[in-house]
Design an enzyme around this catalytic site. Structure first.
Site, mmCIF file in Angstrom:
data_model
loop_
_atom_site.group_PDB
_atom_site.id
_atom_site.type_symbol
_atom_site.label_atom_id
_atom_site.label_comp_id
_atom_site.label_asym_id
_atom_site.label_seq_id
_atom_site.Cartn_x
_atom_site.Cartn_y
_atom_site.Cartn_z
ATOM 1 N N ASP A 70 0.825 -1.045 -0.109
ATOM 2 C CA ASP A 70 -0.114 -0.015 -0.096
ATOM 3 C C ASP A 70 0.885 1.422 0.084
ATOM 4 O O ASP A 70 0.547 2.310 -0.752
ATOM 5 C CB ASP A 70 -1.076 0.047 1.210
ATOM 6 C CG ASP A 70 -0.308 -0.095 2.438
ATOM 7 O OD1 ASP A 70 0.829 -0.346 2.642
ATOM 8 O OD2 ASP A 70 -1.108 -0.321 3.479
ATOM 9 N N ASP A 504 3.097 1.790 13.895
ATOM 10 C CA ASP A 504 2.222 0.425 13.884
ATOM 11 C C ASP A 504 3.009 -0.742 14.647
ATOM 12 O O ASP A 504 2.609 -1.489 15.294
ATOM 13 C CB ASP A 504 1.656 -0.138 12.432
ATOM 14 C CG ASP A 504 0.822 0.547 11.854
ATOM 15 O OD1 ASP A 504 0.095 1.424 12.756
ATOM 16 O OD2 ASP A 504 0.251 0.725 10.686
#
Length: 821
Positions: A70, A504
């Site tokens: 992504d 993350d």
């Protein structure tokens, strides 16, 4: 970026600049005091770290595999090197939106051809098609007349881009907002297919295009809306809705998915997500109630017989899967997304559920050898027995095929972890995965299955073991993929050369740059926003970040280590204005002695409250507001030599504290030789007390050797920098090497890049080139122990470090117009 016909000129110009830099580098000559060296570039090994959105295998060439991501663009598997090769590291900072792949297409009749649809966000007007005739070694780049969103909702679906198997020059692309488009010249130009029905008003649009390889002119197009599959049998002259599609949620689906009035489906009916047309003319389709990759609660799997337009429901359920679904399932059972069909057997396929986690059962991979009549739950069969249904791999499987461990994947942590894909709560187990939208049955070896997660790629060569209800042997096949977002970097003078903070996935102590390392211990942050080290005690490290942990007994958002980042202790208390409503840990700094702290918390940064960074002289037991600095500034740093000394520069005012951050004296910029500026983080010497640099963008770099009492601009006019750092001196010199990301000349000749100066800024040499830009860094940090080494943190390409290439001896070979590897 220049495109189309102009791109040839762009390539030639870039090559001339590139070649000139290499010739200079290769000659190792002195350039006004700064020696130019050839450089090599390496990734700091994490192995994965982000969302793998697609996996591909060419139908005619074995081992020709690709992966799309992504925010990290695309990779090609090298069987010889046993790693993935990044394909678009040439993308410049100006073109950072191109560092994400919306869709990838292969020409089924020509394994040399590769097409990438590049564009991260639909809000950008910079999207393009990258076209390669040598498997991604080089690209021609053409502008796209529509937006793309590789990092937006629906990025898990696809493929939007497809090559006509009967005409290699013809491609179709399904957009998010502009309908269906067609190219007849290999993606150079595009035209809108205006007679295609309007089925894309939801911002996700068309998610797949499938050509029928046995019937010229037959194309299937799927939009992410109920009843959203269309077809043509005359090459697009006319389009019709495929009859018989599932248009509503049936009662059995709702009951099986634990429907309640408070958690209804997001859509009126199933929305197609992925499709694969098998060799026998059967199309398999996965559905959900939302675009994904998160928030999907309901879904089905369907089998569409294209020969007679009949449908069969093949959703894995209680009566057709083994082991049966875990009960009780406390949440809706998720949708279905990941899909792959074996090339050599149209009845062999795999589908994967989406967003079942939490539940307590998590997402399952289902494998069928009979076209979906029955399924084996691969996730359950692969998992050690656990009481709560959280499927996972044994920790020892979190390793490459050669046995190299990828230890961060096996971290165990409290359930309050705030990042996507929370870790397994079961000791000795790592989660089977999450966001498993990318899955591939190898076209040339049906025993080899790979699946991507929100963190890495898992693989097995023994999938058939599940037919006898045994577990396949799994391993990690993500080596070479580094697609993380970097938030913090430090390089102390002792201990590990590099410590990092990631989006993350917390952060790492990189004692070995080539080998994946364990994640930092508790408190682990979903985002680790800031790191700092004590100059006189470099094994004292502090960190701050965002977390979902409760504010009980100790501060969950900041911690200190006294052994170089191996073990961590939470501060006894957090500073005021700190709570879980703020998604950043703010900016924290530790003084040279390791005994005094200042902390601009996330709350101060958000609201710019009328207090400066809180200070603590008892390692976080108590925190107080300072005097003399009354704004919440993030432009804070500590002197690395003199204890109790902190600096800040904000809104044209210079601040210094010599009592551990309790009080600050200030000076107006004009009175001390500084231009009035919105501010910058002071960069300090690791050798000399009171030596500081201020990188002030287009106004240049300013230097002080007396704690900021006076400043002088260094270097020539034209120096402009957005990032700046210092590192180990060149041999025979005492002053540190300087590094900047920006420009060192003004005017039309200015080139944005990574530069080094050995002579205190009087002269600069570029140390990256056109092939190594990675979309531009977010951070740069010089190594205080290794001359010439600079670490760079990227959004989507992890950490790259540049080292002087001592083995090249000035020999450089380059082919004009070549980008990538």
């Amino acid at each position: 970026m220049m495109f189309g016909d102009k791109f040839i000129a762009h390539k030639l110009s870039a090559f001339i600049v590139f070649l000139a830099s290499l010739i200079t580098a290769g000659s190792c000559v002195h350039n006004d005091g700064t020696k130019a060296h050839p450089y090599r570039y390496n990734s700091v090994a994490v192995t994965g770290g982000g969302f793998i959105t697609g996996l591909f295998g060419h139908p005619t060439e074995p081992n020709l595999l690709y992966a799309r991501t992504d925010i990290g663009s695309s990779y090609r598997w090298s069987s010889a090197a046993q790693q993935w090769i990044p394909l678009t590291d040439f993308i410049s900072e100006a073109d950072i939106n191109l560092f994400g792949t919306e869709s990838l297409a292969l020409d089924p009749s020509n394994p040399k051809m590769l097409y990438l649809a590049q564009g991260q966000y639909t809000t950008s007007n910079n999207t393009a098609f990258f076209v390669s005739d040598d498997q991604g070694k080089t690209f021609s780049i053409y502008p796209a007349p529509f937006p793309m969103g590789s990092n937006e909702l629906g990025r898990n679906n696809g493929e939007r881009l497809a090559v006509n198997p009967f005409n290699s020059k013809e491609l179709y692309f399904g957009t998010r907002t502009e309908g269906l488009w067609k190219s007849t010249d290999q993606a150079k130009t595009w035209s809108n297919i205006t007679n295609f029905p309007d089925a894309f008003a939801n911002g996700i649009g068309i998610v797949f295009v499938v050509f029928d390889p046995k019937h010229n002119g037959t194309i299937y197009v799927g939009a992410n809306v109920p009843n959203g599959i269309y077809y043509t049998k005359n090459g697009g002259i006319s389009w019709s809705i495929v009859p018989g599609q599932p248009t509503t949620w049936t009662d059995d689906v709702l009951i099986f998915a634990n429907w309640t009035p408070t958690s209804p489906p997001l859509s009126d009916g199933p929305q197609p997500m992925k499709a694969s047309l098998a060799s026998n003319g059967v199309m398999y389709i996965t559905y959900g109630d939302g675009p994904g990759p998160y928030g999907v609660s309901y879904g089905i799997v369907q089998k569409f017989h294209t020969a007679n337009f009949t449908w069969t429901d093949i959703t894995p359920a209680l009566n057709n899967s083994y082991p049966p679904p875990y009960t009780p399932q406390a949440f809706p059972r998720g949708g279905y997304n990941g899909l792959s069909v074996a090339k050599d057997d149209p009845n062999t396929l795999v589908v994967i559920s989406l967003d079942r986690d939490p539940g307590p059962a998590i997402d399952s991979m289902y494998y069928s050898r009979d076209g979906g009549k029955s399924w084996k739950d691969v996730s359950q069969l692969s998992s050690p027995p656990v009481p709560d249904g959280t499927w996972g791999h044994p920790i020892q499987e979190a390793a490459l095929k050669n046995g190299t461990a990828v230890p961060w994947l096996s971290f165990n942590n409290a359930k309050q972890w705030g990042g996507y894909g929370a870790p397994s709560p079961n000791v000795g187990q790592t989660k089977f995965g999450w966001w498993m939208s990318a899955v591939l049955i190898d076209p040339h070896n049906s025993e080899h299955i790979m699946y991507g997660t929100g963190a890495t790629i898992w693989a097995t060569d023994t999938i058939s073991h599940v037919e006898s209800n045994s577990a396949p042997t799994w391993y990690i096949q993500a080596q070479g993929i580094e697609m993380t977002a970097i938030l913090a970097l430090i390089s102390p003078t002792a201990g590990a050369n590099l410590l990092s903070g990631f989006g993350d996935i917390n952060g790492f102590r990189h004692s070995d740059l080539f080998t994946p390392q364990p994640m930092f211990g508790s408190p682990t942050f979903s985002n680790l926003d800031c790191l700092d080290w004590a100059g006189r005690k470099p094994n004292v490290i502090v960190k701050a970040g965002s977390t979902g942990l409760p504010f009980v007994d100790a501060c969950p958002m900041a911690a200190i280590s006294t052994d170089g980042g191996l073990e961590w202790d939470r501060f006894p208390n957090c500073a005021p204005m700190t709570n879980n409503s703020f998604q950043t840990g703010g900016v924290i700094a530790v003084d040279a002695s390791g005994e005094h702290l200042v902390w601009t918390t996330g709350g101060l940064l958000k609201f710019r409250n009328d207090t400066g960074p809180y200070y603590s002289s008892d390692l976080g037991k108590t925190w107080d507001a300072p005097k003399g600095l009354n704004i919440g500034t993030g432009n804070v740093s500590s002197d690395k030599v003199q204890p109790k000394t902190f600096y800040a520069y904000d809104s044209g005012i210079w601040y210094i504290s010599k009592d551990g951050g309790a009080t600050y004296s200030s000076s107006v910029a004009a009175d001390i030789g500084l231009p009035e500026n919105t501010g910058a983080v002071p960069v300090v010497s690791f050798k000399a007390a009171g030596e500081i640099w201020l990188p002030l963008g287009d106004e240049g770099i300013y230097h002080s050797t007396n704690f900021g009492s006076n400043w002088k601009k260094i270097g020539l006019d034209g120096v402009s920098t957005s990032m700046f750092s210092v590192g180990a001196p060149a041999p025979g010199r005492k002053n540190p090497a300087l590094y900047l990301w920006g420009n060192t000349t003004a005017g039309a000749d200015a080139v944005t890049g990574l530069f080094r100066s050995d002579d205190a800024g009087s002269s600069w040499v570029r140390i990256n080139d056109e092939a190594h830009q990675y979309g531009g860094p977010r951070l740069i940090v010089g190594d205080p122990r290794v001359y010439g080494r600079v670490y760079q943190g990227y959004f989507g390409r992890g950490i790259i470090y540049a080292d002087i290439d001592t083995e090249s001896h000035g020999t450089v070979t380059v082919r004009p117009g070549t980008y990538g590897i």
